[in-house]
Design a protein around this motif. Structure first.
Motif, PDB file in Angstrom:
ATOM      1  N   GLU A 109       0.828  -1.198   0.000  1.00  0.00           N
ATOM      2  CA  GLU A 109       0.000   0.000   0.000  1.00  0.00           C
ATOM      3  C   GLU A 109       0.870   1.259   0.000  1.00  0.00           C
ATOM      4  N   HIS A 111       4.111   1.419  -0.703  1.00  0.00           N
ATOM      5  CA  HIS A 111       4.998   1.396  -1.868  1.00  0.00           C
ATOM      6  C   HIS A 111       4.271   1.962  -3.089  1.00  0.00           C
ATOM      7  N   ALA A 112       3.025   1.563  -3.288  1.00  0.00           N
ATOM      8  CA  ALA A 112       2.238   2.073  -4.412  1.00  0.00           C
ATOM      9  C   ALA A 112       2.014   3.577  -4.283  1.00  0.00           C
ATOM     10  N   GLU A 113       1.746   4.026  -3.071  1.00  0.00           N
ATOM     11  CA  GLU A 113       1.554   5.458  -2.847  1.00  0.00           C
ATOM     12  C   GLU A 113       2.835   6.229  -3.170  1.00  0.00           C
ATOM     13  N   ARG A 114       3.972   5.700  -2.740  1.00  0.00           N
ATOM     14  CA  ARG A 114       5.254   6.360  -3.018  1.00  0.00           C
ATOM     15  C   ARG A 114       5.532   6.391  -4.511  1.00  0.00           C
ATOM     16  N   ALA A 115       5.260   5.273  -5.197  1.00  0.00           N
ATOM     17  CA  ALA A 115       5.486   5.223  -6.641  1.00  0.00           C
ATOM     18  C   ALA A 115       4.599   6.224  -7.372  1.00  0.00           C
ATOM     19  N   SER A 116       3.357   6.342  -6.928  1.00  0.00           N
ATOM     20  CA  SER A 116       2.437   7.302  -7.530  1.00  0.00           C
ATOM     21  C   SER A 116       2.912   8.732  -7.301  1.00  0.00           C
ATOM     22  N   ASN A 117       3.371   9.014  -6.084  1.00  0.00           N
ATOM     23  CA  ASN A 117       3.882  10.351  -5.777  1.00  0.00           C
ATOM     24  C   ASN A 117       5.127  10.665  -6.592  1.00  0.00           C
ATOM     25  N   ASP A 118       6.003   9.657  -6.759  1.00  0.00           N
ATOM     26  CA  ASP A 118       7.222   9.857  -7.545  1.00  0.00           C
ATOM     27  C   ASP A 118       6.900  10.144  -9.010  1.00  0.00           C
ATOM     28  N   GLU A 119       5.885   9.480  -9.535  1.00  0.00           N
ATOM     29  CA  GLU A 119       5.483   9.708 -10.928  1.00  0.00           C
ATOM     30  C   GLU A 119       4.970  11.124 -11.138  1.00  0.00           C
ATOM     31  N   ASN A 120       4.344  11.684 -10.115  1.00  0.00           N
ATOM     32  CA  ASN A 120       3.764  13.013 -10.209  1.00  0.00           C
ATOM     33  C   ASN A 120       4.725  14.128  -9.795  1.00  0.00           C
ATOM     34  N   ASP A 121       5.904  13.745  -9.330  1.00  0.00           N
ATOM     35  CA  ASP A 121       6.896  14.732  -8.886  1.00  0.00           C
ATOM     36  C   ASP A 121       8.075  14.730  -9.844  1.00  0.00           C
TER      37      ASP A 121
END
Length: 125
Positions: A109, A111-121
């Motif tokens: 959960e 890890h997915a949130e971090r990956a999503s944030n990284d994609e948007n940053d």
């Protein structure tokens, strides 16, 4: 929300109340926590994975959520988390086969949130 966030949300209010009742204990624990996770011979990612494995073996849902989030924030991969949880299962036996999946769900959960944030940053590594 998912497993990790649900646990953290459930504990937020009672933890805040206790922290107000015994602030020196929480301040001291916060210093211990920061010192223990500071990079040294082991990096913070490895220390969070150790914390996650210990949380599984001690059957502590709040600790699982905290260290699952920390491991994800430090850049651990799902395979690294799974292997750390595997060591906990080896050491703690049957009960860890119940808490291990909880830990893996919480880690995934965050890890997915971090990956999503990284994609948007655009400044993210």
């Amino acid at each position: 929300m998912g497993y990790g966030k649900d646990v953290q949300q459930e504990l937020r209010a009672p933890a805040r109340a206790l922290r107000h009742a015994i602030p020196q204990v929480y301040e001291s624990f916060g210093q211990l926590y920061a010192a223990s996770l500071a990079p040294g011979a082991l990096d913070a990612k490895t220390k969070e994975l150790i914390g996650l494995a210990i949380a599984v073996s001690t059957q502590c849902d709040g600790c699982i959520a905290t260290h699952a989030r920390g491991a994800a924030e430090q850049g651990s991969t799902p395979q690294e988390a799974a292997e750390a949880i595997g060591v906990a299962i080896m050491m703690a036996g049957g009960p860890a086969t119940v808490y291990g999946p909880r830990a893996f769900a919480a880690f995934n959960e965050f890890h997915a949130e971090r990956a999503s944030n990284d994609e948007n940053d655009p400044a993210a590594p």
